[in-house]
Write a protein that holds these residues in place. Structure first.
Motif, PDB file in Angstrom:
ATOM      1  N   VAL A 130       6.459   6.395  11.548  1.00 18.74           N
ATOM      2  CA  VAL A 130       7.131   5.239  10.949  1.00 18.74           C
ATOM      3  C   VAL A 130       6.093   4.390  10.224  1.00 18.74           C
ATOM      4  CG1 VAL A 130       8.398   3.098  11.416  1.00 18.74           C
ATOM      5  CG2 VAL A 130       8.956   5.195  12.679  1.00 18.74           C
ATOM      6  N   GLY A 131       6.376   4.058   8.968  1.00 20.72           N
ATOM      7  CA  GLY A 131       5.453   3.266   8.173  1.00 20.72           C
ATOM      8  C   GLY A 131       5.670   1.769   8.355  1.00 20.72           C
ATOM      9  N   GLU A 132       4.574   1.013   8.258  1.00 16.41           N
ATOM     10  CA  GLU A 132       4.612  -0.453   8.348  1.00 16.41           C
ATOM     11  C   GLU A 132       4.713  -1.055   6.948  1.00 16.41           C
ATOM     12  OE1 GLU A 132       1.518  -4.151   9.083  1.00 16.41           O
ATOM     13  OE2 GLU A 132       1.048  -2.217   9.976  1.00 16.41           O
ATOM     14  N   HIS A 133       5.683  -1.938   6.751  1.00 17.15           N
ATOM     15  CA  HIS A 133       5.823  -2.659   5.486  1.00 17.15           C
ATOM     16  C   HIS A 133       6.298  -4.080   5.752  1.00 17.15           C
ATOM     17  CE1 HIS A 133       6.076   1.583   4.198  1.00 17.15           C
ATOM     18  NE2 HIS A 133       5.493   1.138   3.098  1.00 17.15           N
ATOM     19  N   HIS A 134       6.120  -4.920   4.751  1.00 19.78           N
ATOM     20  CA  HIS A 134       6.496  -6.328   4.883  1.00 19.78           C
ATOM     21  C   HIS A 134       7.234  -6.774   3.616  1.00 19.78           C
ATOM     22  CE1 HIS A 134       3.972  -6.702   8.504  1.00 19.78           C
ATOM     23  NE2 HIS A 134       3.205  -5.830   7.883  1.00 19.78           N
ATOM     24  N   ARG A 135       8.244  -5.985   3.235  1.00 21.72           N
ATOM     25  CA  ARG A 135       9.047  -6.234   2.045  1.00 21.72           C
ATOM     26  C   ARG A 135      10.525  -6.224   2.416  1.00 21.72           C
ATOM     27  NH1 ARG A 135       6.921  -3.881  -3.150  1.00 21.72           N
ATOM     28  NH2 ARG A 135       9.076  -3.236  -3.481  1.00 21.72           N
ATOM     29  N   LYS A 136      11.336  -6.812   1.550  1.00 19.18           N
ATOM     30  CA  LYS A 136      12.771  -6.885   1.788  1.00 19.18           C
ATOM     31  C   LYS A 136      13.410  -5.506   1.859  1.00 19.18           C
ATOM     32  CE  LYS A 136      16.954  -9.119  -0.019  1.00 19.18           C
ATOM     33  NZ  LYS A 136      17.501  -9.992  -1.099  1.00 19.18           N
ATOM     34  N   GLY A 149      -2.758   1.038   3.392  1.00 22.07           N
ATOM     35  CA  GLY A 149      -1.400   0.817   2.908  1.00 22.07           C
ATOM     36  C   GLY A 149      -1.367   0.773   1.393  1.00 22.07           C
ATOM     37  N   SER A 150      -0.197   1.084   0.838  1.00 25.64           N
ATOM     38  CA  SER A 150      -0.071   1.123  -0.620  1.00 25.64           C
ATOM     39  C   SER A 150       0.554  -0.149  -1.185  1.00 25.64           C
ATOM     40  CB  SER A 150       0.765   2.338  -1.044  1.00 25.64           C
ATOM     41  OG  SER A 150       2.066   2.268  -0.483  1.00 25.64           O
ATOM     42  N   PHE A 151       0.916  -1.105  -0.307  1.00 26.12           N
ATOM     43  CA  PHE A 151       1.457  -2.389  -0.733  1.00 26.12           C
ATOM     44  C   PHE A 151       0.536  -3.505  -0.234  1.00 26.12           C
ATOM     45  CE2 PHE A 151       5.072   0.478  -0.469  1.00 26.12           C
ATOM     46  CZ  PHE A 151       5.743   0.229  -1.663  1.00 26.12           C
ATOM     47  N   ILE A 152       0.607  -4.661  -0.855  1.00 26.61           N
ATOM     48  CA  ILE A 152      -0.338  -5.731  -0.537  1.00 26.61           C
ATOM     49  C   ILE A 152       0.325  -6.966   0.067  1.00 26.61           C
ATOM     50  CG2 ILE A 152      -1.965  -4.966  -2.301  1.00 26.61           C
ATOM     51  CD1 ILE A 152      -0.891  -7.243  -4.090  1.00 26.61           C
ATOM     52  N   GLU A 153       1.643  -6.921   0.328  1.00 20.31           N
ATOM     53  CA  GLU A 153       2.347  -8.106   0.804  1.00 20.31           C
ATOM     54  C   GLU A 153       1.796  -8.650   2.118  1.00 20.31           C
ATOM     55  OE1 GLU A 153       4.986  -6.019  -2.004  1.00 20.31           O
ATOM     56  OE2 GLU A 153       3.872  -5.366  -0.237  1.00 20.31           O
ATOM     57  N   SER A 154       1.246  -7.785   2.965  1.00 17.83           N
ATOM     58  CA  SER A 154       0.779  -8.244   4.272  1.00 17.83           C
ATOM     59  C   SER A 154      -0.467  -9.118   4.177  1.00 17.83           C
ATOM     60  CB  SER A 154       0.488  -7.038   5.174  1.00 17.83           C
ATOM     61  OG  SER A 154      -0.538  -6.230   4.633  1.00 17.83           O
ATOM     62  N   PHE A 155      -1.227  -9.002   3.095  1.00 14.96           N
ATOM     63  CA  PHE A 155      -2.475  -9.770   2.995  1.00 14.96           C
ATOM     64  C   PHE A 155      -2.213 -11.275   2.885  1.00 14.96           C
ATOM     65  CE2 PHE A 155      -3.794  -5.508   2.301  1.00 14.96           C
ATOM     66  CZ  PHE A 155      -5.088  -5.438   2.786  1.00 14.96           C
ATOM     67  N   LYS A 179      -9.781  -9.610  -2.003  1.00 17.77           N
ATOM     68  CA  LYS A 179     -11.145  -9.245  -2.411  1.00 17.77           C
ATOM     69  C   LYS A 179     -11.916  -8.619  -1.243  1.00 17.77           C
ATOM     70  CE  LYS A 179     -13.374 -13.749  -1.595  1.00 17.77           C
ATOM     71  NZ  LYS A 179     -14.206 -13.302  -0.473  1.00 17.77           N
ATOM     72  N   ASP A 180     -11.428  -8.839  -0.033  1.00 21.03           N
ATOM     73  CA  ASP A 180     -12.059  -8.256   1.159  1.00 21.03           C
ATOM     74  C   ASP A 180     -11.385  -6.953   1.600  1.00 21.03           C
ATOM     75  OD1 ASP A 180     -13.759 -10.512   1.339  1.00 21.03           O
ATOM     76  OD2 ASP A 180     -12.207 -11.620   2.413  1.00 21.03           O
ATOM     77  N   TYR A 181     -10.573  -6.381   0.733  1.00 20.47           N
ATOM     78  CA  TYR A 181      -9.718  -5.228   1.035  1.00 20.47           C
ATOM     79  C   TYR A 181     -10.466  -4.115   1.781  1.00 20.47           C
ATOM     80  CZ  TYR A 181      -6.097  -1.683  -0.135  1.00 20.47           C
ATOM     81  OH  TYR A 181      -5.123  -0.719  -0.096  1.00 20.47           O
ATOM     82  N   ASP A 182     -11.560  -3.633   1.202  1.00 19.04           N
ATOM     83  CA  ASP A 182     -12.297  -2.514   1.806  1.00 19.04           C
ATOM     84  C   ASP A 182     -13.086  -2.947   3.030  1.00 19.04           C
ATOM     85  OD1 ASP A 182     -11.463  -0.542  -0.022  1.00 19.04           O
ATOM     86  OD2 ASP A 182     -12.910  -1.240  -1.497  1.00 19.04           O
ATOM     87  N   GLU A 183     -13.711  -4.105   2.948  1.00 12.47           N
ATOM     88  CA  GLU A 183     -14.526  -4.595   4.059  1.00 12.47           C
ATOM     89  C   GLU A 183     -13.683  -4.826   5.307  1.00 12.47           C
ATOM     90  OE1 GLU A 183     -16.991  -8.642   4.799  1.00 12.47           O
ATOM     91  OE2 GLU A 183     -17.496  -7.555   2.946  1.00 12.47           O
ATOM     92  N   LEU A 184     -12.483  -5.361   5.111  1.00  9.44           N
ATOM     93  CA  LEU A 184     -11.580  -5.591   6.238  1.00  9.44           C
ATOM     94  C   LEU A 184     -11.248  -4.292   6.951  1.00  9.44           C
ATOM     95  CD1 LEU A 184      -9.117  -8.184   4.649  1.00  9.44           C
ATOM     96  CD2 LEU A 184     -10.409  -8.551   6.767  1.00  9.44           C
ATOM     97  N   PHE A 185     -10.941  -3.255   6.180  1.00 10.08           N
ATOM     98  CA  PHE A 185     -10.553  -1.992   6.803  1.00 10.08           C
ATOM     99  C   PHE A 185     -11.714  -1.393   7.594  1.00 10.08           C
ATOM    100  CE2 PHE A 185     -10.013   2.637   6.854  1.00 10.08           C
ATOM    101  CZ  PHE A 185      -8.776   2.721   7.468  1.00 10.08           C
TER     102      PHE A 185
END
Length: 349
Positions: free
Chosen positions: A47-53, A113-119, A127-133
């Motif tokens: 099951v994938g995690e998303h934060h969209r309608k 993830g392929s969406f950015i809504e959770s950020f 800007k911390d995308y890679d460092e956070l992971f």
């Protein structure tokens, strides 16, 4: 050869009627789909995690836990957990609880993830995308290894010799790395000795073979045994009694989703010719009758080295009974044919 299902629990408008299913109804349907997948002998459900309608599952662990007591054998995984914007301690605890409820069948598939809504939702800067992971993956792996953890990073308060509970049934709790085909992420998974999942949703799947080789070389370089590291794929697909029926049923929702995403990401228009090209033997859509789909999965195993195939169904909104039938055909007809042929082929190697 393991075979399973992934879902993003979509609640997009029905391509025929325009009606939108409620989040609650779709969540209940997915529980039924997981139970059926277990009953027909499939190996894994993600099951994938998303934060969209248009997606209903913000927490895969909760949905998987709802199905866990009703299943006996099937493994239960996120697909993916968006680790960059989550707290590794909570991720570990949630999946440890799922592991306990399912008696040792939980897995975490960690990815950006392929969406950015959770950020912005959870207060992280893109800007911390890679460092956070990288930082959060490091902490998650420490939590899997040790009951008490001492750790310090740049984006989360330090942990000083604290215990994290509950502990999972499995030791360690399995963590896979999900990748869209980025060479850097593939190498990271290999160096860490973690199982790899490739999202193969476009182009020719055989083109991913060099990435699998890069992954295995990185693993060997770091002292891991590549032969013991599973490699999975996640691809869109659908099965019906005939290939024509499968294509006609799967196209409307696929076109709708691809064109919505296309407008967001600057892709070209997705039409029936694009769809038909993708479901050709060398294409990335696994759509057809059981024989057609089985042959494509066998081809993927022999030419790319995939040891776990996960079919993403539905793509968008489809009638629940059609999805259930596709799961039944995958478990009862496709999976046995694939396993039999791969066993025979491996015996000859």
């Amino acid at each position: 050869m393991e075979i399973g299902i992934t879902t993003f629990v979509e609640t997009t408008p029905d391509p025929e009627t325009g009606e939108v299913i409620s989040h609650a109804q779709r969540l209940r349907e997915v529980v039924e789909e997981i139970v059926l997948a277990d009953q027909v002998g499939l190996d894994v459900f993600g099951v994938g995690e998303h934060h969209r309608k248009d997606f209903a599952a913000s927490s895969p662990a909760i949905l998987l836990a709802a199905a866990a007591p009703q299943t006996k054998r099937i493994r239960l995984t996120s697909a993916v957990t968006v680790l960059s914007s989550d707290d590794p301690v909570r991720v570990f605890q949630d999946f440890s609880m799922l592991d306990g409820i399912s008696n040792g069948r939980a897995e975490i598939m960690a990815g950006r993830g392929s969406f950015i809504e959770s950020f912005p939702l959870f207060g992280y800067d893109l800007k911390d995308y890679d460092e956070l992971f990288e930082e959060k993956l490091e902490l998650l792996l420490e939590l899997c290894k040790s009951e008490k953890v001492t750790w310090r990073g740049g984006h989360r308060p330090a942990i000083n010799n604290l215990g994290v509970y509950p502990r999972p049934v499995q030791d360690p709790l399995p963590v896979w790395i999900g990748s869209g085909g980025n060479t850097e992420s593939v190498i990271r998974a290999g160096l860490l000795g973690l199982p790899l999942v490739l999202a193969i949703i476009g182009g020719r799947p055989v083109q991913f073979a060099p990435l699998v080789e890069i992954y295995k070389r990185a693993a060997a370089k770091a002292g891991h045994d590549p032969s013991k590291l599973p490699v999975a794929s996640h691809s869109h697909g659908f099965i019906a009694e005939t290939t024509e029926e499968a294509a006609d049923k799967f196209f409307p929702s696929t076109q709708q989703v691809m064109n919505v995403l296309g407008r967001e990401r600057g892709w070209g228009h997705y039409d029936r010719s694009s769809f038909d090209a993708a479901r050709s033997f060398e294409g990335a859509l696994y759509v057809g009758d059981p024989d057609t789909v089985a042959e494509k999965i066998i081809h993927l195993r022999k030419n790319v080295g995939i040891t776990r195939f996960m079919m993403h169904v539905p793509l968008g909104t489809m009638p629940h009974d059609q999805v259930m039938r596709a799961i039944e055909l995958l478990g009862k007809e496709v999976a046995p044919r694939v396993r039999e042929e791969i066993s025979r082929w491996e015996a000859e190697q």
